[in-house]
Motif scaffolding. Structure first.
Motif, PDB file in Angstrom:
ATOM      1  N   GLU A  25       0.834  -1.200   0.000  1.00 52.44           N
ATOM      2  CA  GLU A  25       0.000   0.000   0.000  1.00 52.44           C
ATOM      3  C   GLU A  25       0.872   1.255   0.000  1.00 52.44           C
ATOM      4  O   GLU A  25       0.550   2.248  -0.664  1.00 52.44           O
ATOM      5  CB  GLU A  25      -0.926  -0.011   1.216  1.00 52.44           C
ATOM      6  CG  GLU A  25      -1.940  -1.144   1.215  1.00 52.44           C
ATOM      7  CD  GLU A  25      -2.770  -1.164   2.483  1.00 52.44           C
ATOM      8  OE1 GLU A  25      -3.196  -0.092   2.935  1.00 52.44           O
ATOM      9  OE2 GLU A  25      -2.977  -2.252   3.041  1.00 52.44           O
ATOM     10  N   LYS A  34       2.366   1.676  -3.473  1.00 52.72           N
ATOM     11  CA  LYS A  34       1.348   2.142  -4.417  1.00 52.72           C
ATOM     12  C   LYS A  34       1.112   3.637  -4.263  1.00 52.72           C
ATOM     13  O   LYS A  34       0.992   4.379  -5.257  1.00 52.72           O
ATOM     14  CB  LYS A  34       0.053   1.371  -4.182  1.00 52.72           C
ATOM     15  CG  LYS A  34      -1.073   1.728  -5.154  1.00 52.72           C
ATOM     16  CD  LYS A  34      -2.290   0.876  -4.864  1.00 52.72           C
ATOM     17  CE  LYS A  34      -3.420   1.176  -5.846  1.00 52.72           C
ATOM     18  NZ  LYS A  34      -4.626   0.341  -5.549  1.00 52.72           N
ATOM     19  N   ASP A  41      -8.451   4.958  -6.434  1.00 50.68           N
ATOM     20  CA  ASP A  41      -7.671   3.838  -5.902  1.00 50.68           C
ATOM     21  C   ASP A  41      -8.285   2.551  -6.438  1.00 50.68           C
ATOM     22  O   ASP A  41      -9.338   2.110  -5.990  1.00 50.68           O
ATOM     23  CB  ASP A  41      -7.706   3.857  -4.370  1.00 50.68           C
ATOM     24  CG  ASP A  41      -6.802   2.791  -3.760  1.00 50.68           C
ATOM     25  OD1 ASP A  41      -5.838   2.396  -4.436  1.00 50.68           O
ATOM     26  OD2 ASP A  41      -7.071   2.367  -2.621  1.00 50.68           O
ATOM     27  N   ARG A  42      -7.614   1.931  -7.422  1.00 49.57           N
ATOM     28  CA  ARG A  42      -8.175   0.779  -8.113  1.00 49.57           C
ATOM     29  C   ARG A  42      -7.169  -0.363  -8.155  1.00 49.57           C
ATOM     30  O   ARG A  42      -5.969  -0.164  -7.949  1.00 49.57           O
ATOM     31  CB  ARG A  42      -8.615   1.154  -9.535  1.00 49.57           C
ATOM     32  CG  ARG A  42      -9.555   2.363  -9.578  1.00 49.57           C
ATOM     33  CD  ARG A  42     -10.093   2.611 -10.970  1.00 49.57           C
ATOM     34  NE  ARG A  42     -11.061   1.616 -11.373  1.00 49.57           N
ATOM     35  CZ  ARG A  42     -12.350   1.634 -11.051  1.00 49.57           C
ATOM     36  NH1 ARG A  42     -12.825   2.608 -10.283  1.00 49.57           N
ATOM     37  NH2 ARG A  42     -13.178   0.691 -11.467  1.00 49.57           N
ATOM     38  N   ALA A  43      -7.687  -1.565  -8.392  1.00 48.86           N
ATOM     39  CA  ALA A  43      -6.862  -2.770  -8.448  1.00 48.86           C
ATOM     40  C   ALA A  43      -7.188  -3.549  -9.717  1.00 48.86           C
ATOM     41  O   ALA A  43      -8.119  -3.184 -10.465  1.00 48.86           O
ATOM     42  CB  ALA A  43      -7.100  -3.643  -7.215  1.00 48.86           C
ATOM     43  N   ASP A  44      -6.432  -4.626  -9.944  1.00 45.50           N
ATOM     44  CA  ASP A  44      -6.646  -5.492 -11.110  1.00 45.50           C
ATOM     45  C   ASP A  44      -6.643  -4.682 -12.394  1.00 45.50           C
ATOM     46  O   ASP A  44      -7.597  -4.689 -13.179  1.00 45.50           O
ATOM     47  CB  ASP A  44      -7.963  -6.275 -10.974  1.00 45.50           C
ATOM     48  CG  ASP A  44      -7.942  -7.247  -9.811  1.00 45.50           C
ATOM     49  OD1 ASP A  44      -6.834  -7.618  -9.385  1.00 45.50           O
ATOM     50  OD2 ASP A  44      -9.024  -7.611  -9.322  1.00 45.50           O
ATOM     51  N   HIS A  45      -5.542  -3.942 -12.587  1.00 47.74           N
ATOM     52  CA  HIS A  45      -5.351  -3.127 -13.798  1.00 47.74           C
ATOM     53  C   HIS A  45      -6.464  -2.097 -13.978  1.00 47.74           C
ATOM     54  O   HIS A  45      -6.911  -1.807 -15.099  1.00 47.74           O
ATOM     55  CB  HIS A  45      -5.260  -4.017 -15.035  1.00 47.74           C
ATOM     56  CG  HIS A  45      -4.194  -5.081 -14.938  1.00 47.74           C
ATOM     57  ND1 HIS A  45      -2.849  -4.791 -15.033  1.00 47.74           N
ATOM     58  CD2 HIS A  45      -4.285  -6.421 -14.725  1.00 47.74           C
ATOM     59  CE1 HIS A  45      -2.154  -5.917 -14.889  1.00 47.74           C
ATOM     60  NE2 HIS A  45      -2.995  -6.908 -14.697  1.00 47.74           N
ATOM     61  N   VAL A  68     -10.648  -0.395  -4.837  1.00 43.35           N
ATOM     62  CA  VAL A  68     -10.111  -1.108  -3.677  1.00 43.35           C
ATOM     63  C   VAL A  68     -10.992  -0.763  -2.481  1.00 43.35           C
ATOM     64  O   VAL A  68     -10.920   0.343  -1.948  1.00 43.35           O
ATOM     65  CB  VAL A  68      -8.646  -0.717  -3.409  1.00 43.35           C
ATOM     66  CG1 VAL A  68      -8.113  -1.462  -2.188  1.00 43.35           C
ATOM     67  CG2 VAL A  68      -7.782  -1.011  -4.623  1.00 43.35           C
TER      68      VAL A  68
END
Length: 484
Positions: free
Chosen positions: A182, A185, A247-251, A256
């Motif tokens: 975190e 990131k 704030d994002r995940a998985d491309h 999140v």
């Protein structure tokens, strides 16, 4: 009380560090005190039959032999440390500790010949490191869920049996810090802090001011957070999750989300509901610092079961004070609120009832509704800060009386930060024109108790109260070892 290190995938690298000199040559006489095989040679003392690379290969062998999925991070690492005031344990005693820790953790239960392979390394008088690989010798995966809690319980037994300094139990009050990923990131995105910390602060402020579920969730949305509600089978809200925009995940395919409990132990919806207070009318709102001083007196008289709600409400008050303070002291007050967070959570089973709670909540509401022009005046800010110091000192004394060591330390640190903030309000600003020399102000304060009815006159304030002497407290017992 062990401290669990981050899992990894480099057994050889971790062993090289543990048996090496350390970052600052702090490692002395590194050697094995216990292992899955009692006859295992020590690479430091008998390098001919066993090298570090050979030891790493032996530890990794069950992982390499797995036919099914392999754990991505297969290296399990824990350190165990005792207090500086404790006697130095022998290698045999540390071996007993290590064997019990891996047994209760599920790494190598007693008598299980097919368990995971592990070694315990000692490179300092006061602690050991335990390294294991997460594959059993029979090809199955170990069951280690809840390992740290069980190891904490085992540590309590050694403290009692060997007469070591006791540590506070694992009471789920410590601040939940962002993971390394975190932090990395946030650095990549150019943010000043990880999303978790931003969400913690925003949710805590909304919880401090909310009067019911609808008000709480609306405050989160008004603060710019994404909010996801969870409903039970009857359609009633029974949980929530929040995400920071961007704030994002998985491309980038999904936000999140953080549930309240993953942000902090006291930010789940049931715990937040315990803190709701009905909305106050203007007639209920008096000057905040009088309410705080009244509450501090009540908190000082609180019994063992009566103060949990008081310190929780004081934590809410500090959160709002940090958000509404003038710029000159905001950083200090925000730091004090962050430090006091653990002190706002009393260990063990308790309810949030308290005689001082209502006054702390009234002061919180007063700060929220006070005109911004009234917040920045130096005398008003100083009065508020001095009142907060009194309240935190009462909270420190309450925690000390209940033997809450971590909470006592956190509250004392918050008081120091607020005194520093008070010092800032008494420091004259620099000007370009000469000014007459200011009269020397003695560092004393005279506090007049507030009247029971109506707003009382402001007490004469002549400076910041001196810091009270700090007493000595018992140090930790078998405590969490640092990572090196």
């Amino acid at each position: 009380m062990p401290k669990k290190g981050e899992q990894g995938a480099d057994t050889a690298g971790l062993l090289a560090y543990l048996f090496g000199p350390g970052d600052r040559d702090e490692h002395t006489d590194p050697h094995i005190v216990a292992a899955w095989d009692p006859a295992l040679p020590c690479p430091a003392r008998t390098p001919d039959p066993m090298t570090l690379s050979g030891l790493a290969l032996l530890l990794d062998a069950p992982v390499d032999a797995l036919r099914g999925p392999r754990p991505v991070e297969h290296v399990w690492h824990v350190s165990v440390r005792n207090a500086p005031t404790d006697r130095t344990l022998t290698d045999a005693e540390w071996a007993t500790v290590a064997a019990e820790m891996v047994a209760v953790a599920g790494i190598a239960p007693h008598g299980d010949e097919q368990a995971c392979r592990w070694v315990a390394v000692r490179h300092a008088p006061d602690h050991i490191h335990i390294v294991a690989t997460l594959a059993r010798q029979d090809g199955r995966h170990p069951r280690i869920r809840g390992d740290i809690v069980r190891m904490h319980t085992a540590a309590r037994g050694f403290e009692t049996a060997w007469g070591l300094s006791p540590m506070s139990p694992l009471d789920e009050t410590a601040r939940r810090a962002p993971a390394t990923g975190e932090k990395e990131k946030a650095a990549r995105r150019g943010l000043s802090e990880p999303a978790r910390e931003t969400l913690q602060r925003t949710v805590r402020q909304a919880a401090a001011l909310a009067t019911d579920d609808t008000d709480f969730l609306n405050r989160l949305r008004d603060a710019g957070l994404r909010v996801r509600e969870h409903h039970d089978e009857n359609g009633a809200v029974d949980g929530y999750a929040v995400a920071l925009p961007g704030d994002r995940a998985d491309h980038g395919s999904r936000p999140v989300w953080f549930s309240g409990r993953t942000l902090a132990y006291d930010l789940s919806l049931p715990r937040i509901r315990e803190r709701y207070e009905p909305a106050l009318t203007p007639a209920d709102i008096t000057r905040a610092h009088h309410r705080i001083r009244e509450a501090a007196v009540l908190l000082a008289r609180a019994g063992r079961t009566e103060g949990a709600g008081d310190v929780a409400a004081l934590g809410d008050l500090l959160t709002v004070a940090a958000a509404t303070s003038p710029a000159v002291v905001r950083d200090k007050v925000r730091a004090a609120a962050a430090v006091f967070e653990q002190a706002s959570r009393a260990p063990g089973a308790r309810t949030l009832d308290g005689t001082a709670r209502t006054r702390f909540k009234a002061a919180t509401r007063a700060l929220e509704h006070a005109p911004r022009t009234a917040r920045g005046g130096a005398p008003a800010v100083l009065n508020l800060l001095l009142a907060l110091v009194e309240a935190i000192e009462a909270a420190t004394a309450w925690h000390r009386a209940q033997h809450h060591r971590a909470q006592t330390t956190a509250a004392a640190q918050a008081a120091v930060l607020l005194r520093e903030a008070a010092d800032l309000t008494t420091t004259p600003a620099r000007t370009t024109t000469p000014r007459p020399a200011a009269r020397t102000v003695p560092r004393t304060v005279r506090v007049t108790p507030a009247a029971e009815r109506g707003p009382a006159a402001s007490p004469p304030v002549t400076g910041v109260p001196p810091r009270p002497p700090t007493g000595t407290h018992p140090g930790p017992g078998l405590g969490p070892g640092r990572s090196r």
